[in-house]
Design an enzyme around this catalytic site. Structure first.
Site, mmCIF file in Angstrom:
data_model
loop_
_atom_site.group_PDB
_atom_site.id
_atom_site.type_symbol
_atom_site.label_atom_id
_atom_site.label_comp_id
_atom_site.label_asym_id
_atom_site.label_seq_id
_atom_site.Cartn_x
_atom_site.Cartn_y
_atom_site.Cartn_z
ATOM 1 N N HIS A 183 -1.368 -4.214 -13.984
ATOM 2 C CA HIS A 183 -1.305 -4.827 -12.653
ATOM 3 C C HIS A 183 -2.349 -5.925 -12.546
ATOM 4 O O HIS A 183 -3.529 -5.666 -12.354
ATOM 5 C CB HIS A 183 -1.518 -3.740 -11.581
ATOM 6 C CG HIS A 183 -1.512 -4.281 -10.192
ATOM 7 N ND1 HIS A 183 -2.199 -3.706 -9.161
ATOM 8 C CD2 HIS A 183 -0.892 -5.362 -9.658
ATOM 9 C CE1 HIS A 183 -2.007 -4.415 -8.059
ATOM 10 N NE2 HIS A 183 -1.232 -5.419 -8.336
ATOM 11 N N ASN A 235 -4.368 -1.107 -3.993
ATOM 12 C CA ASN A 235 -3.456 -1.310 -2.858
ATOM 13 C C ASN A 235 -3.345 -0.064 -1.985
ATOM 14 O O ASN A 235 -3.181 -0.160 -0.779
ATOM 15 C CB ASN A 235 -2.071 -1.741 -3.349
ATOM 16 C CG ASN A 235 -2.075 -3.230 -3.708
ATOM 17 O OD1 ASN A 235 -3.015 -3.947 -3.383
ATOM 18 N ND2 ASN A 235 -1.036 -3.683 -4.386
ATOM 19 N N SER A 292 2.963 -3.752 -8.440
ATOM 20 C CA SER A 292 1.718 -3.474 -7.727
ATOM 21 C C SER A 292 1.800 -2.132 -7.011
ATOM 22 O O SER A 292 0.840 -1.701 -6.389
ATOM 23 C CB SER A 292 1.435 -4.580 -6.716
ATOM 24 O OG SER A 292 2.522 -4.712 -5.837
ATOM 25 N N GLU A 350 -5.519 -3.588 -13.268
ATOM 26 C CA GLU A 350 -5.377 -2.130 -13.223
ATOM 27 C C GLU A 350 -4.448 -1.756 -14.386
ATOM 28 O O GLU A 350 -3.312 -2.237 -14.452
ATOM 29 C CB GLU A 350 -4.760 -1.685 -11.891
ATOM 30 C CG GLU A 350 -5.741 -1.671 -10.736
ATOM 31 C CD GLU A 350 -5.130 -1.161 -9.432
ATOM 32 O OE1 GLU A 350 -5.820 -0.491 -8.665
ATOM 33 O OE2 GLU A 350 -3.936 -1.444 -9.165
#
Ligand code: 3H9
Length: 697
Positions: A426, A476, A405, A438
């Site tokens: 991801h 993130n 991540s 992702e």
């Protein structure tokens, strides 16, 4: 010509022909209107059938034309004309029949649907309501309760259910639609036309509207369209037919110009744009992915395995120990059994999916996999080791993906002999539920590997968005920026419950501290401890979360985190112990606590997030601001009706955001690095789409 007119045995066939989805744009409506008049004027025509060319009858009104204002004939004019026609008009439905297309069919004098047809009124999902008679005609055909179910949920109804609801007159086998529709048309010509407007509506259960209103207060918080649609149906019962149509039209026009509809339409198109990568994947071959491997049978590995099994792909999952494998398989079984018990899947589907997931404690089980996804511990050395092993055991054409991540995918790719086959996928937890993936693009990955992964992600019913490599990728990285402001606001005077409430009122499903309690505080604590050595000493750092961890408050799993929890309950309760700790940290750091307003919470948290998004665009880590919005809507619970953070920021005002960012930068230094792009757009009064040409990320 977007609508053709043929004649067969006295029946006029009007065929919508406007690829790819027969959207009812200005030209189609105009052509349909004139073809209809021609057929009605032709004495040799006894009845009319409207059908669609290609895969779908029609996807409804042309959403792209909503900003252009009304064009003539309007859909309500057209549906009114059809309904009043002196010759029977029959709708022959196949594929998608959505929105205005279904409303067109409702105005016809009969409806035949081919097996496989999907009928829906998805308008509320676009922030509008059925604006061509749907709220007035549908209750007359199927009853008020069923009509509200369809209109308020935008639910798709398959042909059989449509027949059971009396939404269509007949369901016919594939290949027989035209013949059966002509047959119905001929019968209708003999019997005379039957108009939906002449049907009476049965009175609904007395408490129906009150019940639905109460539901909407919970499920459609902050939304306008569902409530407005409910009102239209209420008026459809109370007012004469034509007045109800006018009231519906007014309500539609109000909504279509509103912020909610603009935001939802933006997301609709951004989702589709995100699938386009121009030169990046053009002309590349998509590799066949028939078998999938997953390394690591923890929660993430099990979720990823189920996501593939749900799409019918066989998956083998390895874990270091037989115990790990058995535990993982048990998790998969339990999850599917639960879905079966809740009626989400049938017994047969449950058995099928369980059978698709195999476990193994040896890497050699991955030798046949065409795509292998590593989902082991988030530690660079461990991941690099896994990739060295994968390089040895997997076949040459296999695609190797990491589910990291945040870690540097370029460095992971270096471990293999052929880095062109390595990328990041991801997934978001729980991976079998969350839609977003992702697709992380290291410098060395080949275009064909990228296309193949996007293709398989689509086959899984998920939304893949290509992002570049950086710490935290898109989602993130922006989350860190948002979350950091929430922590700082605690030190300055706010409390967790206040921040969470303000963020929920904005529309997020949960506030940042609630999210943290659900996810567990210990994982990010471990990461922070690892980063401590390299963190600049003069950089502002909030120690509150660390302090909570030091006293064993890891969130829901320990019964206490940012909140406390009663045994067996997940309802967060504000805890005086946390309040005391927050205030003690404020005092230690020398802050004089002050009143923090909800506006400041929203401005700073989302301002920091949007600024990070703008930096991401500057650095081409994302190709388009719409991609960022799709990531936040699908992966982080950003309210869809606000269009994603970048779209929301444009409505809020980029100049206002830039000013908040400037202030944060003045106080927090390099932790908030103002984006040059954001500053420039704010100065020029432009939006994100105007300042950039999309760059392959
Ligand atoms: C309405 O009807 C209002 C009325 O009540 C009355 C008003 C007075 N318009 O999804 P795809 C484009 S509101 C314009 O990738 P699939 C789409 O952008 C309407 N364009 O294909 C894409 O373009 P591009 C209610 C539309 O096979 C291309 O078509 N209707 C529209 O995966 C292919 O789309 C809906 O909400 C449209 N209505 O899925 C239905 N629809 O190639 C919305 C699609 O340039 N549409 N496009 O990227 C869908 O659900 C899906 O597109 C459909 C096909 C299932 C039809």
């Amino acid at each position: 010509m977007p609508v053709t007119l043929d004649k067969r045995e006295g029946v006029a066939l009007l065929t919508l022909d406007n690829p790819p989805v027969n959207a009812l744009g200005a030209q189609v409506k105009s052509a349909l209107g004139s073809r209809l008049e021609a057929a009605l004027a032709d004495a040799s025509v006894t009845a009319i059938v409207i059908l669609g060319a290609g895969r779908h009858f029609s996807a409804g009104a042309d959403i792209r034309e909503f900003d252009a204002g009304t064009n003539t004939p309007s859909l309500p004019d057209l549906t009114g004309r059809i309904e009043k026609a002196g010759k029977p008009v029959i709708a022959a439905l196949h594929g998608t029949v959505a929105g205005g297309a279904l409303e067109l069919a409702l105005a016809c004098h009969g409806r035949v649907a081919e097996e496989g047809a999907q009928l829906s009124l998805p308008e509320v999902t676009l922030g509008i309501l059925p604006g061509a008679g749907g709220t007035v005609r549908l209750p007359r055909l199927v009853g008020v309760e069923a009509a509200l179910d369809l209109i308020l949920n935008g639910r798709k109804v398959a042909a059989d259910e449509a027949a059971a609801l009396r939404l269509v007159d007949e369901v016919v086998p594939r290949g027989t639609l035209l013949a059966r529709a002509m047959n119905l048309a001929e019968r209708a010509a003999r019997k005379g036309v039957r108009r939906t407007r002449d049907l009476t509506v049965a009175a609904p259960p007395p408490d129906l509207f009150a019940r639905i209103e109460a539901d909407l207060r919970k499920t459609a918080r902050g939304r306008k369209a569902p409530q407005a649609a409910l009102e239209c149906v209420r008026r459809a019962l109370a007012l004469p037919f034509d007045e109800a149509l006018l009231a519906e039209r007014d309500a539609f026009l109000t909504l279509v110009g509103g912020e909610e509809s603009r935001a939802l339409r933006h997301v609709f198109f951004a989702e589709r744009e995100a699938q386009k990568f121009g030169e990046l994947t053009k002309g590349t071959t998509v590799r066949a992915i028939r078998r999938v491997g997953v390394v690591g049978f923890g929660t993430m590995g099990a979720g990823i395995a189920m996501a593939f099994a749900n799409a019918g792909l066989p998956v083998v999952v390895t874990d270091a120990t037989q115990e790990g494998v058995d535990g993982g398989l048990a998790k998969v079984r339990a999850s599917y059994e639960e879905s079966r018990a809740k009626g989400r899947i049938t017994g047969a589907e449950c058995a099928e999916r369980i059978a698709l997931v195999r476990g193994a404690s040896d890497y050699s089980a991955l030798s046949e996999s065409d795509l292998v996804i590593e989902a082991v511990f988030e530690e660079m050395d461990i991941k690099r080791q896994v990739f060295r092993r994968l390089d040895e055991v997997c076949h040459d054409r296999a695609i190797l993906a990491t589910n990291t991540s945040s870690l540097d995918v370029d460095r992971i790719a270096e471990e293999t002999k052929d880095p062109s086959r390595v990328l990041g996928l991801h997934f978001f937890s729980p991976a079998n539920i969350m839609k977003l993936v992702e697709v992380v693009r290291p410098a060395t990955v080949s275009a064909s590997v990228l296309s193949s992964c996007l293709d398989v992600v689509k086959r899984m019913g998920k939304t893949g968005v290509i992002v570049g490599v950086c710490d935290g990728f898109v989602g993130n990285r922006m989350l860190y920026a948002y979350r950091r402001q929430a922590d700082f606001l605690l030190e300055e005077g706010a409390l967790p419950a206040q921040i969470d409430r303000a963020i929920r009122e904005f529309g997020m499903a949960m506030g940042p501290f609630q999210v943290s309690d659900v996810a567990g505080l210990d994982i990010s604590w471990r990461i922070r401890k690892r980063q401590a050595a390299t963190r600049p000493k003069d950089q502002r750092y909030s120690p509150i979360a660390d302090r909570l961890c030091e006293i064993g408050r890891f969130g829901q799993k320990t019964g206490a985190g940012w909140y406390r929890y009663e045994k067996g309950s997940r309802a967060p309760i504000a805890d005086p112990e946390v309040e005391a700790l927050v205030k003690a940290v404020s005092a230690e750091l020398g802050f004089t606590r002050r009143e923090i307003t909800d506006d400041e919470i929203v401005g700073r948290c989302f301002g920091a997030m949007v600024n990070e998004g703008a930096l991401i665009l500057e650095e081409s880590v994302a190709a388009r601001s719409g991609d960022i919005d799709v990531i936040w809507v699908h992966g982080y619970g950003f309210p869809r009706h606000r269009g994603g953070p970048m779209h929301w920021a444009e409505g809020f005002g980029l100049a206002r955001i830039a000013a908040v960012v400037d202030r944060m930068h003045a106080e927090q230094g390099s932790l908030v690095r103002p984006s040059v792009l954001l500053q420039q757009l704010a100065r020029d009064g432009k939006g994100f789409g105007e300042g950039l040409s999309p760059q392959p990320c």
